[in-house]
Design a protein around this motif. Structure first.
Motif, mmCIF file in Angstrom:
data_model
loop_
_atom_site.group_PDB
_atom_site.id
_atom_site.type_symbol
_atom_site.label_atom_id
_atom_site.label_comp_id
_atom_site.label_asym_id
_atom_site.label_seq_id
_atom_site.Cartn_x
_atom_site.Cartn_y
_atom_site.Cartn_z
ATOM 1 N N VAL A 101 0.827 -1.203 0.000
ATOM 2 C CA VAL A 101 0.000 0.000 0.000
ATOM 3 C C VAL A 101 0.864 1.257 0.000
ATOM 4 C CG1 VAL A 101 -1.629 1.350 1.363
ATOM 5 C CG2 VAL A 101 -2.002 -1.082 1.065
ATOM 6 N N VAL A 102 1.836 1.299 0.908
ATOM 7 C CA VAL A 102 2.690 2.484 1.011
ATOM 8 C C VAL A 102 3.534 2.641 -0.256
ATOM 9 C CG1 VAL A 102 4.635 3.506 2.254
ATOM 10 C CG2 VAL A 102 2.743 2.494 3.520
ATOM 11 N N GLY A 103 4.033 1.518 -0.796
ATOM 12 C CA GLY A 103 4.855 1.587 -2.008
ATOM 13 C C GLY A 103 4.088 2.131 -3.201
ATOM 14 N N LEU A 104 2.888 1.581 -3.439
ATOM 15 C CA LEU A 104 2.085 2.047 -4.568
ATOM 16 C C LEU A 104 1.668 3.506 -4.384
ATOM 17 C CD1 LEU A 104 -0.192 -1.067 -5.238
ATOM 18 C CD2 LEU A 104 1.646 -0.205 -6.677
ATOM 19 N N ALA A 105 1.280 3.851 -3.163
ATOM 20 C CA ALA A 105 0.846 5.225 -2.902
ATOM 21 C C ALA A 105 2.015 6.191 -3.030
ATOM 22 C CB ALA A 105 0.231 5.324 -1.511
ATOM 23 N N PHE A 106 3.216 5.763 -2.641
ATOM 24 C CA PHE A 106 4.395 6.624 -2.768
ATOM 25 C C PHE A 106 4.627 6.984 -4.238
ATOM 26 C CE2 PHE A 106 8.927 7.454 -3.241
ATOM 27 C CZ PHE A 106 9.169 8.328 -2.196
ATOM 28 N N ILE A 107 4.494 5.982 -5.106
ATOM 29 C CA ILE A 107 4.656 6.232 -6.542
ATOM 30 C C ILE A 107 3.570 7.175 -7.049
ATOM 31 C CG2 ILE A 107 4.598 5.148 -8.823
ATOM 32 C CD1 ILE A 107 5.767 2.620 -7.483
ATOM 33 N N LEU A 108 2.344 6.934 -6.595
ATOM 34 C CA LEU A 108 1.220 7.779 -7.012
ATOM 35 C C LEU A 108 1.431 9.223 -6.564
ATOM 36 C CD1 LEU A 108 -1.538 7.387 -8.445
ATOM 37 C CD2 LEU A 108 -2.559 7.198 -6.185
ATOM 38 N N LEU A 109 1.900 9.397 -5.331
ATOM 39 C CA LEU A 109 2.127 10.751 -4.812
ATOM 40 C C LEU A 109 3.305 11.431 -5.494
ATOM 41 C CD1 LEU A 109 1.485 10.152 -1.007
ATOM 42 C CD2 LEU A 109 0.019 11.361 -2.614
ATOM 43 N N MET A 110 4.290 10.647 -5.955
ATOM 44 C CA MET A 110 5.377 11.240 -6.737
ATOM 45 C C MET A 110 4.844 11.814 -8.048
ATOM 46 S SD MET A 110 9.081 9.433 -6.542
ATOM 47 C CE MET A 110 8.593 7.877 -7.233
ATOM 48 N N LEU A 111 3.876 11.109 -8.638
ATOM 49 C CA LEU A 111 3.247 11.621 -9.858
ATOM 50 C C LEU A 111 2.502 12.923 -9.579
ATOM 51 C CD1 LEU A 111 1.725 8.357 -11.407
ATOM 52 C CD2 LEU A 111 3.691 9.642 -12.247
ATOM 53 N N VAL A 112 1.826 12.980 -8.440
ATOM 54 C CA VAL A 112 1.011 14.141 -8.107
ATOM 55 C C VAL A 112 1.879 15.346 -7.774
ATOM 56 C CG1 VAL A 112 -0.681 15.068 -6.475
ATOM 57 C CG2 VAL A 112 -0.907 12.727 -7.297
ATOM 58 N N LYS A 128 11.928 13.130 -16.134
ATOM 59 C CA LYS A 128 11.675 12.780 -17.537
ATOM 60 C C LYS A 128 10.873 11.488 -17.659
ATOM 61 C CE LYS A 128 15.859 15.014 -19.336
ATOM 62 N NZ LYS A 128 17.172 14.787 -20.018
ATOM 63 N N ILE A 129 11.095 10.570 -16.714
ATOM 64 C CA ILE A 129 10.413 9.263 -16.768
ATOM 65 C C ILE A 129 8.948 9.381 -16.348
ATOM 66 C CG2 ILE A 129 10.343 6.944 -15.769
ATOM 67 C CD1 ILE A 129 13.368 7.106 -15.449
ATOM 68 N N LEU A 130 8.695 10.131 -15.266
ATOM 69 C CA LEU A 130 7.336 10.222 -14.719
ATOM 70 C C LEU A 130 6.430 11.019 -15.647
ATOM 71 C CD1 LEU A 130 8.074 10.982 -10.939
ATOM 72 C CD2 LEU A 130 7.408 8.797 -11.959
ATOM 73 N N PRO A 131 5.247 10.495 -15.973
ATOM 74 C CA PRO A 131 4.299 11.262 -16.793
ATOM 75 C C PRO A 131 3.776 12.469 -16.018
ATOM 76 C CG PRO A 131 3.267 9.277 -15.947
ATOM 77 C CD PRO A 131 4.713 9.187 -15.601
ATOM 78 N N ASN A 132 3.490 13.553 -16.719
ATOM 79 C CA ASN A 132 2.980 14.766 -16.083
ATOM 80 C C ASN A 132 1.460 14.719 -16.063
ATOM 81 O OD1 ASN A 132 2.538 17.263 -15.017
ATOM 82 N ND2 ASN A 132 3.434 18.417 -16.704
ATOM 83 N N VAL A 133 0.889 14.463 -14.881
ATOM 84 C CA VAL A 133 -0.574 14.347 -14.769
ATOM 85 C C VAL A 133 -1.237 15.692 -14.514
ATOM 86 C CG1 VAL A 133 -0.496 11.954 -13.998
ATOM 87 C CG2 VAL A 133 -0.367 13.777 -12.310
ATOM 88 N N ASP A 134 -0.457 16.725 -14.231
ATOM 89 C CA ASP A 134 -0.963 18.097 -14.078
ATOM 90 C C ASP A 134 -2.125 18.167 -13.094
ATOM 91 O OD1 ASP A 134 -1.147 20.824 -14.524
ATOM 92 O OD2 ASP A 134 -2.514 20.600 -16.221
ATOM 93 N N VAL A 135 -1.935 17.594 -11.910
ATOM 94 C CA VAL A 135 -3.031 17.561 -10.943
ATOM 95 C C VAL A 135 -3.374 18.944 -10.401
ATOM 96 C CG1 VAL A 135 -1.620 17.171 -8.892
ATOM 97 C CG2 VAL A 135 -3.935 16.250 -8.985
ATOM 98 N N GLU A 136 -2.382 19.856 -10.384
ATOM 99 C CA GLU A 136 -2.681 21.196 -9.877
ATOM 100 C C GLU A 136 -3.222 22.123 -10.959
ATOM 101 O OE1 GLU A 136 1.361 20.872 -11.340
ATOM 102 O OE2 GLU A 136 0.435 19.931 -9.596
#
Length: 724
Positions: A517-528, A691-699
């Motif tokens: 849970v923490v691992g997946l969420a950490f990746i998700l929060l890095m995207l955000v 460069k690797i992480l996609p830009n989700v533009d959450v803000e």
């Protein structure tokens, strides 16, 4: 993503009638499906692959499937100098037994005097009633007949109580939910100052819960789901459904105040706040769906059902909320705002004042907050886990009274017998096993071996000296399993052994579950957040919240402090499911506040604000809404503290307390202080990772630039082109 959601928000606002009709159709479809496809629920706590489950399967294979029938115990008691063997008392019991034999669906009744189930002091006895159907097949008429037949003994002055899974009822659920909704409505009215704006989040949340509940009902026709699944899904569906819509409505009102028309305001609100809703919802869904990795079927089913309800809440928030805003128009604004009237000079919001106070004293604030959280978490070191039985039922319930009476009359271990299966058995090996087990510590009695028809498998019943949830009973199970069989194979099963195995399985699953849970969420929060330190800080803050929550639960429900204040009549080990549920649910909710608060902070930072100014701005815009969201969640969860069921009461308290700690101590005190200490380093991301992480533009930075470009005059566009 922000651009896509912006278009979705505008479409839903513009085509509001179509969107509304589609959701009505979905509700009708789910309702019809629930009415025609639903099946029974199951509260069995078995786990495939454990010794107790394997031994149970052997019993069913070797001794037949008769154990599938439901059973109940009717407990008779007398007080004072009276004895159940007295003429009047015995006649009353025999009359009750005769009436029980005539009750619907009953196949047999064991007379206490013939079965010798009368205590040595003659003041407690029980009759075992066996049914032709399983627990879920027992009708309400059969339950009523059981009680009516047993109660005939009361005319002779006997006490009569009942125990058995078929008698379990859920109490206090609807009133708890209603109370939570009422308090949530009050908070929304105070927050928005407009009834229409307050009503929209409630309406969308109720629709989401209705879809979740009907979806779960449909699923019961195809899968085995626990009866508690609906309570968990309702609790979460109401909380996140109200909160997610709250953020959209709040941002919509802000966009209207900026001078945008309704459709544009709905698009911008969905594109910005909606992006945060998507990622906040994903963290909750990940945390719940990840329960599947535990390998525990009923836990996986509950997690997936609750995740489905949360997914419904996200989809409804992104589509139906903008449509309803289209119907409401400017009525979501307070009257003074609709009329264009403003009171004097604008007051500095509390969120901004609080943020400036924390940043001014960031080290002191951080140390104090950490000290408080650490002190609250200390009792968690004494955490003991067990699965519930009738000993955890409400003291006023007949199941709890029967449990206590049987324990007093026949010993604490009577309510937790162990079934020992002896495979490849002979008369000699079975007798030797009985003798060896009888010599173990904490054993009160071992019955004579009962063989199957083939004579190759024997069954022994072991009565421990301690209760089913006591550590001594767990040690006894381990001791029996460690015994050499002398040519035979010994296995322990029964409700007590199954509960011990389930508890061990859940405990062993906690660490891998937390890691996933923490691992997946950490990746998700890095995207955000496009950062490493901010997601790391978010997950560490969550661990603080969980530790404090466990500490408070142990302090009240296990150690008994302040128990009477909360209406807790009995204390003991915490239900085994509680830690893994709390980790999953609290992680999702904690990330909600992290995303909503810090997203606005990052939005200000990427637009040029200094780290401290960005924190202050994020708190100024987000603290009021996050405070309202936290109060709403606390209200919904706290409503379940009024439930009679100790499990639901514990879960409601834990979630309400956990939300309070996470929102006010962690996210609104520790997080601003830490972000200030980090400075610009908090938003650093290695170039190669960027460069690797996609830009989700959450803000919504890309959306803001696009809208600004579209709004520019031809002269401004030409000037920009020349400058480029």
């Amino acid at each position: 993503m922000a651009t896509l959601l912006y278009r979705l928000g505008r479409f839903s606002f513009r085509r509001r009638k179509l969107v509304g009709l589609l959701w009505v159709a979905v509700l009708v479809l789910f309702g019809v499906g629930a009415a025609t496809l639903s099946g029974p629920t199951s509260d069995a706590f078995s786990i495939p692959g454990t010794e107790s489950s394997r031994a149970l399967a052997i019993l069913e294979e070797k001794f037949g499937g008769g154990a599938d029938g439901a059973s109940a115990k009717v407990v008779f008691t007398v007080t004072g100098d009276a004895k159940l063997t007295g003429t009047t008392q015995k006649a009353a019991i025999e009359k009750a037994v005769a009436a029980l034999e005539k009750a619907p669906q009953v196949t047999s009744v064991a007379d206490p005097f013939e079965a010798r189930t009368v205590s040595q002091d003659g003041q407690t006895a029980y009759a075992t009633v066996t049914y032709a159907v399983g627990v879920t097949g027992v009708t309400d008429a059969a339950r009523d007949a059981l009680v009516a037949a047993g109660d005939t003994a009361k005319t002779a002055g006997l006490g009569v109580e009942y125990s058995g899974e078929m008698l379990a009822t859920q109490q206090g659920g609807h009133s708890s939910e209603a109370l939570g909704i009422i308090i949530a409505a009050f908070v929304l009215v105070v927050t928005f100052g407009a009834l229409v704006a307050a009503g929209l989040p409630l309406l969308t949340a109720i629709i989401g819960v209705a879809l979740g509940m009907t979806g779960i009902q449909i699923a019961t026709g195809f899968f085995d789901l626990s009866s508690s699944t609906s309570a968990l899904a309702t609790m979460l569906g109401l909380a996140v459904g109200i909160d997610y819509a709250l953020f959209i409505v709040s941002r919509y009102r802000h966009e209207l105040a900026e001078g945008h028309d309704g459709e544009e305001a709905a698009g911008r609100a969905t594109g910005t706040a909606g992006s945060a809703v998507v990622f906040a919802g994903l963290t909750v869904i990940i945390a719940l769906a990840a329960l599947s990795v535990t390998g525990i079927p009923f836990l996986s089913a509950m997690g997936l059902a609750a995740a489905f309800t949360v997914a419904m809440a996200v989809i409804i928030t992104l589509t139906l909320t903008p449509a309803l805003l289209g119907f409401a128009g400017r009525k979501v604004l307070a009257k003074k705002d609709r009329a264009g009237r403003r009171a004097g000079a604008a007051k500095v919001p509390f969120g901004e004042r609080w943020a400036r106070l924390v940043l001014k004293n960031r080290v002191v604030a951080l140390v104090l907050a950490l000290g408080v959280v650490g002190a609250i978490a200390l009792p968690a070191l004494d955490l003991r886990l067990a699965l519930p039985d009738d000993s955890t039922a409400s003291p006023a319930s007949t199941q709890r009274k029967a449990y206590d009476q049987l324990a007093e009359g026949f010993g604490a271990g009577f309510n937790g017998p162990l079934i020992v299966v002896v495979e490849n058995a002979t008369a000699t090996t079975a007798a030797a096993a009985r003798t060896t087990i009888s010599g173990l510590s904490d054993v009160v009695m071992v019955t004579a071996p009962v063989f199957n028809k083939a004579g190759d498998t024997a069954m022994l019943t072991v009565i421990p000296g301690s209760g089913a949830t006591d550590e001594a009973t767990k040690n006894l199970v381990s001791a029996i399993r460690d015994l050499p069989g002398d040519g035979a194979e010994l296995a322990v099963t029964g409700t007590t052994a199954i509960n011990i195995d389930v508890t061990d399985k859940i405990t062993n699953a906690l660490v891998p579950y937390l890691a996933i849970v923490v691992g997946l969420a950490f990746i998700l929060l890095m995207l955000v957040f496009r950062s490493i330190l901010v997601p790391l800080k978010a997950t560490l803050g969550f661990l603080l919240s969980v530790g404090a929550t466990f500490g408070a639960v142990v302090f009240v429900f296990q150690q008994g402090h302040l128990a009477s204040l909360l209406g807790v009549d009995s204390t003991g080990p915490i239900i085994s499911l509680m830690p893994i549920f709390l980790i999953g649910i609290l992680f999702g909710l904690a990330m909600d506040y992290e995303v909503f608060l810090v997203t606005r902070t990052r939005e200000e930072y990427v637009h040029g604000a200094s780290p401290n100014d960005a924190v202050v701005s994020g708190m100024r815009h987000g603290a009021r809404v996050v405070t309202a969201a936290a109060l709403i969640m606390m209200s919904v969860f706290a409503g379940f503290i009024l439930a009679d069921d100790t499990i639901i009461k514990t879960l409601g308290f834990a979630l309400a307390f956990g939300v309070a700690v996470d929102a006010f101590l962690v996210r609104m005190t520790i997080v601003p202080a830490v972000l200030s200490l980090f400075g610009k380093a908090g938003w650093w991301l290695p170039r190669w990772l960027d460069k690797i992480l996609p830009n989700v533009d959450v803000e919504g930075e890309g959306l803001t630039k696009q809208l600004a470009a579209e709004a520019a005059t031809p002269e401004e566009k030409e000037l920009v082109g020349t400058a480029a």
